[in-house]
Design an enzyme around this catalytic site. Structure first.
Site, mmCIF file in Angstrom:
data_model
loop_
_atom_site.group_PDB
_atom_site.id
_atom_site.type_symbol
_atom_site.label_atom_id
_atom_site.label_comp_id
_atom_site.label_asym_id
_atom_site.label_seq_id
_atom_site.Cartn_x
_atom_site.Cartn_y
_atom_site.Cartn_z
ATOM 1 N N GLY A 176 0.840 -1.213 0.000
ATOM 2 C CA GLY A 176 0.000 0.000 0.000
ATOM 3 C C GLY A 176 0.864 1.248 0.000
ATOM 4 O O GLY A 176 0.549 2.245 0.665
ATOM 5 N N ALA A 177 1.959 1.218 -0.781
ATOM 6 C CA ALA A 177 3.011 2.243 -0.683
ATOM 7 C C ALA A 177 2.551 3.644 -1.070
ATOM 8 O O ALA A 177 3.228 4.626 -0.768
ATOM 9 C CB ALA A 177 4.202 1.843 -1.551
ATOM 10 N N ASN A 178 1.417 3.740 -1.746
ATOM 11 C CA ASN A 178 0.909 5.054 -2.157
ATOM 12 C C ASN A 178 0.054 5.722 -1.080
ATOM 13 O O ASN A 178 -0.405 6.846 -1.264
ATOM 14 C CB ASN A 178 0.053 4.916 -3.424
ATOM 15 C CG ASN A 178 -1.159 4.025 -3.165
ATOM 16 O OD1 ASN A 178 -1.024 2.946 -2.595
ATOM 17 N ND2 ASN A 178 -2.333 4.464 -3.564
ATOM 18 N N ILE A 210 -5.172 -7.857 -3.007
ATOM 19 C CA ILE A 210 -4.371 -8.426 -1.911
ATOM 20 C C ILE A 210 -5.063 -9.615 -1.253
ATOM 21 O O ILE A 210 -4.451 -10.299 -0.432
ATOM 22 C CB ILE A 210 -3.972 -7.367 -0.850
ATOM 23 C CG1 ILE A 210 -5.195 -6.793 -0.115
ATOM 24 C CG2 ILE A 210 -3.149 -6.261 -1.477
ATOM 25 C CD1 ILE A 210 -4.824 -5.876 1.074
ATOM 26 N N LYS A 251 -9.626 -3.933 11.744
ATOM 27 C CA LYS A 251 -8.270 -3.781 12.278
ATOM 28 C C LYS A 251 -8.039 -4.753 13.447
ATOM 29 O O LYS A 251 -6.945 -5.288 13.620
ATOM 30 C CB LYS A 251 -8.027 -2.335 12.738
ATOM 31 C CG LYS A 251 -8.073 -1.298 11.625
ATOM 32 C CD LYS A 251 -7.096 -1.547 10.504
ATOM 33 C CE LYS A 251 -5.658 -1.277 10.864
ATOM 34 N NZ LYS A 251 -4.746 -1.534 9.707
HETATM 35 P P1 NDP Z 1 -4.841 5.546 2.926
HETATM 36 O O1 NDP Z 1 -6.259 5.376 2.508
HETATM 37 O O2 NDP Z 1 -4.121 6.735 2.458
HETATM 38 O O3 NDP Z 1 -3.999 4.272 2.535
HETATM 39 C C1 NDP Z 1 -4.539 3.007 2.544
HETATM 40 C C2 NDP Z 1 -3.683 2.100 1.699
HETATM 41 O O4 NDP Z 1 -4.267 0.786 1.702
HETATM 42 C C3 NDP Z 1 -3.639 2.550 0.239
HETATM 43 O O5 NDP Z 1 -2.441 2.141 -0.356
HETATM 44 C C4 NDP Z 1 -4.808 1.785 -0.358
HETATM 45 O O6 NDP Z 1 -4.706 1.546 -1.747
HETATM 46 C C5 NDP Z 1 -4.678 0.463 0.386
HETATM 47 N N1 NDP Z 1 -5.964 -0.220 0.392
HETATM 48 C C6 NDP Z 1 -7.143 0.242 0.811
HETATM 49 N N2 NDP Z 1 -8.109 -0.656 0.607
HETATM 50 C C7 NDP Z 1 -7.521 -1.719 0.027
HETATM 51 C C8 NDP Z 1 -7.996 -2.956 -0.446
HETATM 52 N N3 NDP Z 1 -9.281 -3.309 -0.374
HETATM 53 N N4 NDP Z 1 -7.119 -3.799 -1.018
HETATM 54 C C9 NDP Z 1 -5.816 -3.440 -1.127
HETATM 55 N N5 NDP Z 1 -5.295 -2.288 -0.701
HETATM 56 C C10 NDP Z 1 -6.149 -1.426 -0.123
HETATM 57 O O7 NDP Z 1 -4.898 5.499 4.515
HETATM 58 P P2 NDP Z 1 -3.809 5.541 5.654
HETATM 59 O O8 NDP Z 1 -2.470 5.816 5.127
HETATM 60 O O9 NDP Z 1 -4.383 6.396 6.685
HETATM 61 O O10 NDP Z 1 -3.854 4.034 6.171
HETATM 62 C C11 NDP Z 1 -2.755 3.159 6.074
HETATM 63 C C12 NDP Z 1 -2.830 2.159 7.198
HETATM 64 O O11 NDP Z 1 -2.782 2.856 8.440
HETATM 65 C C13 NDP Z 1 -4.103 1.326 7.236
HETATM 66 O O12 NDP Z 1 -3.732 0.015 7.632
HETATM 67 C C14 NDP Z 1 -4.918 1.990 8.322
HETATM 68 O O13 NDP Z 1 -5.805 1.102 8.930
HETATM 69 C C15 NDP Z 1 -3.814 2.403 9.283
HETATM 70 N N6 NDP Z 1 -4.129 3.462 10.223
HETATM 71 C C16 NDP Z 1 -4.466 4.717 9.783
HETATM 72 C C17 NDP Z 1 -4.736 5.708 10.699
HETATM 73 C C18 NDP Z 1 -5.087 7.094 10.279
HETATM 74 O O14 NDP Z 1 -5.597 7.869 11.097
HETATM 75 N N7 NDP Z 1 -4.827 7.479 9.036
HETATM 76 C C19 NDP Z 1 -4.713 5.439 12.149
HETATM 77 C C20 NDP Z 1 -4.312 4.106 12.490
HETATM 78 C C21 NDP Z 1 -4.036 3.169 11.561
HETATM 79 P P3 NDP Z 1 -5.561 2.447 -2.795
HETATM 80 O O15 NDP Z 1 -4.905 3.779 -2.804
HETATM 81 O O16 NDP Z 1 -5.419 1.710 -4.062
HETATM 82 O O17 NDP Z 1 -6.966 2.490 -2.290
#
Ligand code: NDP
Length: 349
Positions: A14-16, A69, A176
């Site tokens: 999920g590097a983006n 995934i 989660k």
């Molecule tokens: P983003 O939405 O920016 O990033 C989420 C990432 O996960 C993206 O790369 C996205 O890909 C990918 N993703 C989402 N849904 C799917 C799916 N169904 N299958 C494959 N890949 C998927 O959010 P965050 O950076 O905030 O979140 C990243 C992680 O951090 C997550 O695990 C989240 O639960 C966790 N987190 C976030 C918090 C916050 O407040 N932001 C707090 C605590 C934990 P795509 O761009 O293609 O959708």
């Protein structure tokens, strides 16, 4: 002692994403090589261009498309020849109706990376998973201090009882919780077969400047930063309601740093670690924004909210473990607010 030294290769799923792109940036800046996974070629292109323009070419960063995934063996190829893994990919949105829309990618994605590593990740020494305080905290009715010993049980109950009608946040929090439990269960089951250990980073709400690709203006922000934008800048009816809601937060750069330190600190192995800068009520962000001079968004003066609101932190975290193992000097509300508003201004919002 550093257990995964810079100069090794780290897989970031999920590097983006909002947190992950900062993580990739810190890893590259510290000398690691990175393999990132994303869901489409367009998303790969953005990363290659963003990091290419900062001097990190294909010898330091390769980006691979893993479009689903949850598919069996989805990560089989990408775990080969990496030294550690940072699994961040998981849905954090508010627009999925069916709880399984959150739970399946969270749980199957986590188990998928662990299964692929078991089969093919012969060099992997540590796997870091982006957990969440969503898996720690059951929304409390009175001020409560949570720690890594706690597991969210309330959201699971809501989803089991109410299915699609459960609160959206319960669906996300359940995903989660189940994903993290699945990870620990998998590691326990295969403990004697694997040469890697597990770390789970549990951040609360993550705020701070965004460097990911954002299309369609503020509506295209990731969920947590969108809440901040709505409360502090947009001041819609929802933000008024949020003025009374307490939670905890961490700057996105510190959340990313915790993921890097998780590779470098021996003592992190086998631990879930809450990484929080502190508690907040939304009114505090509005009050801090008002003090930022010159104000970066002249067309959007900071929302007033309810000045003088008495604050009560219903959600608090004991962060002793983070202090002992990482000792991050967290960004302050002022730093995060200034940098975030300037980031919005650079985007012309
Ligand atoms: P983003 O939405 O920016 O990033 C989420 C990432 O996960 C993206 O790369 C996205 O890909 C990918 N993703 C989402 N849904 C799917 C799916 N169904 N299958 C494959 N890949 C998927 O959010 P965050 O950076 O905030 O979140 C990243 C992680 O951090 C997550 O695990 C989240 O639960 C966790 N987190 C976030 C918090 C916050 O407040 N932001 C707090 C605590 C934990 P795509 O761009 O293609 O959708």
């Amino acid at each position: 002692m550093t257990i995964i030294p810079a100069s090794t290769k780290i897989l970031v799923t999920g590097a983006n994403g909002y947190i992950a792109i900062w993580l990739v940036r810190l890893l590259l800046e510290q000398g690691y090589s990175v393999r990132g996974t994303v869901r489409s070629a367009n998303k790969a292109k953005y990363l290659v261009e963003y990091f290419g323009s900062r001097g990190f070419g294909p010898d330091k960063l390769d980006v691979v498309v893993v479009d689903d995934i949850t598919r069996e063996g989805a990560f089989d190829e990408v775990v080969k020849d990496v030294d550690a893994i940072e699994h961040t990919a998981s849905p954090f949105t508010t627009d999925i109706d069916d709880p399984q829309g959150y739970i399946e990618p969270a749980v199957q994605g986590t188990l998928g990376i662990l299964k692929s590593t078991l089969k093919y990740g012969t060099n992997v020494k540590r796997i870091v998973i982006t957990g969440s305080c969503a898996a720690v905290m059951s929304p409390p009715s009175k001020p409560t201090v949570f720690s890594e010993k706690d597991w969210n049980t309330a959201s699971l109950e809501d989803v089991e009882k109410n299915g699609r009608n459960a609160l959206t946040m319960s669906k996300y929090r359940t995903s989660k919780t189940l994903a993290e439990k699945a990870a620990w269960g998998f590691h326990e089951k295969h403990r004697t077969e694997v040469q890697w250990d597990l770390v789970v980073i549990n951040p609360p709400f993550v705020f701070g400047p965004a460097i990911q690709d954002i299309t369609g203006g503020p509506a295209g922000l990731n969920t947590s930063l969108k809440s901040w934008y709505d409360a502090v800048v947009a001041d819609g009816p929802k933000s008024q309601e949020l003025s009374y809601t307490s939670n905890a937060w961490v700057d996105v750069r510190d959340a990313a740093l915790a993921h890097v330190l998780a590779l470098q600190k021996e003592a992190a192995g086998g631990e879930r670690i809450v990484v929080s800068a502190g508690s907040f009520v939304w009114q505090e962000w509005l009050d801090v924004a008002k003090t930022i001079q010159p104000y970066p968004l002249p067309n959007h003066p900071p929302a007033k909210g309810v000045p003088g609101l008495e604050k009560s932190y219903s959600i608090q975290y004991n962060t002793a473990k983070e202090k002992r193992i990482f000792g991050i000097k967290f960004k302050t509300m002022e730093e995060t607010t200034r940098d975030t508003l300037e980031n919005f201004a650079e985007r012309g919002w």
